[in-house]
Design an enzyme around this catalytic site. Structure first.
Site, PDB file in Angstrom:
ATOM      1  CD  GLU A 145      -4.719   6.529   2.271  1.00  0.00           C
ATOM      2  OE1 GLU A 145      -4.598   5.317   2.512  1.00  0.00           O
ATOM      3  OE2 GLU A 145      -3.762   7.320   2.292  1.00  0.00           O
ATOM      4  CG  HIS A 181      -1.649   1.259   1.480  1.00  0.00           C
ATOM      5  ND1 HIS A 181      -2.968   1.445   1.090  1.00  0.00           N
ATOM      6  CD2 HIS A 181      -1.271   2.421   2.091  1.00  0.00           C
ATOM      7  CE1 HIS A 181      -3.348   2.664   1.441  1.00  0.00           C
ATOM      8  NE2 HIS A 181      -2.346   3.276   2.054  1.00  0.00           N
ATOM      9  CD  GLU A 182       1.990   3.475   3.711  1.00  0.00           C
ATOM     10  OE1 GLU A 182       2.226   4.553   3.125  1.00  0.00           O
ATOM     11  OE2 GLU A 182       1.004   3.310   4.450  1.00  0.00           O
ATOM     12  CG  HIS A 233       0.295   6.222  -0.498  1.00  0.00           C
ATOM     13  ND1 HIS A 233      -0.788   6.913  -0.995  1.00  0.00           N
ATOM     14  CD2 HIS A 233      -0.118   5.663   0.675  1.00  0.00           C
ATOM     15  CE1 HIS A 233      -1.808   6.789  -0.174  1.00  0.00           C
ATOM     16  NE2 HIS A 233      -1.429   6.024   0.853  1.00  0.00           N
TER      17      HIS A 233
END
Length: 299
Positions: A224, A145-146, A149
């Site tokens: 997100e 997930h990071e 980003h």
């Protein structure tokens, strides 16, 4: 004390950068005897509005390390740190970016964040609590997930959006103050006066700033969902869903992330109150889990 020093240092850097830029551009004062010089005002607001966002962006890694007490893994000390570094490197390679720095910060809440001024010079950090309580496949999903980003360039995009909105907040606040001053000057009145003018500017900036915050929060929530989708692609939908469910179970724990990094953490946004959701940087975890399940079903 450290937060105060960081705040003062950042604002000093913004003032210096903006002042030098305005001097180099030869921008005249925007507030003149016959009213506002709109060109000078727009340049002034753009320089100061963007300077704040860009200085914060360029200092983001250093500020994140200081404010969260993140320890970057320069040389893995044990098998767990080695696995963490190897996993981030693998995910970064799959996402097509340079491997970010990897760090651990001393928070008991399960959390993680990514920051950095560009996708090839980033930092990904996880909390001690996350490492202690999550299963390896769930940690990998959070890291994915990071990495999402970083690969999506969310830090840069958010900074640019914030800078543009800062510009318009400053610009329209001063236009409103000038219009009110001109209205009060009719029939030979003195208008707002120096203090009154800047009092109106401050109030208008607060009002317009709240509107800008809603726009920034909307974009933050959107990214997100996009980072969740990237995490599911890199680590698997099941692992990403399980990781978010695990994070949901810890929502009652106190958030130990600094306010400046809340938007870059993976947990937040549980409130169902309309006003709180408008200003939340994250969608509710239930909504994020539902979106992943629907996406997996469509596939």
């Amino acid at each position: 004390m450290m937060r105060i020093i960081l705040f003062l240092a950042t604002n000093l850097a913004v003032v210096l950068v903006a002042s030098i830029t305005l001097r180099l551009l030869g921008v005249e004062p925007y507030l003149q005897a016959n009213g506002l010089n709109m060109n000078s005002l727009l340049i002034f607001c753009f320089v100061f509005g963007m300077a704040g966002s860009l200085v914060s962006l360029f200092l983001s890694k250093k500020m994140a390390k200081w404010s969260t007490k993140t320890q970057v893994i320069e040389q893995p000390r044990d098998a767990n740190e080695q696995w963490l570094v190897n996993t981030v490197a693998e995910l970064a390679r799959d996402a097509g970016i340079k491997t970010p720095q990897v760090g651990i910060f001393p928070a008991q809440q399960s959390n993680a964040f990514a920051t950095g001024w560009n996708k090839n010079d980033a930092l990904v950090a996880v909390s001690v609590g996350l490492l202690n309580r999550m299963r390896p496949e769930e940690i990998r999903a959070v890291l994915a997930h990071e990495i999402g980003h970083v690969a999506n360039g969310d830090m840069v995009t958010l900074a640019l959006i914030q800078g543009v909105l800062n510009t318009f907040v400053m610009f329209f606040a001063r236009v409103v103050a000038q219009l009110l001053d001109s209205f009060l000057r009719r029939d030979d009145n003195e208008g707002l006066g120096f203090m009154g003018y800047f009092a109106v500017v401050i109030v208008a900036e607060i009002v317009f700033g709240l509107i800008a915050s809603i726009i920034v929060a909307w974009f933050s929530r959107f990214r997100e969902y996009r980072a969740d989708a990237s995490g599911a692609k890199l680590a698997g939908s099941g692992a990403m869903i399980n990781a978010l469910a695990r994070l949901k179970a810890e929502t009652q724990m106190p958030n130990q992330m600094p306010d400046t990094l809340t938007a870059f953490g993976i947990t937040a946004g549980q409130s169902r109150k309309i006003m709180e959701r408008l200003f939340s940087s994250h969608p509710p975890l239930d909504d994020r889990i539902r979106a992943l399940k629907e996406s997996a079903y469509r596939q």
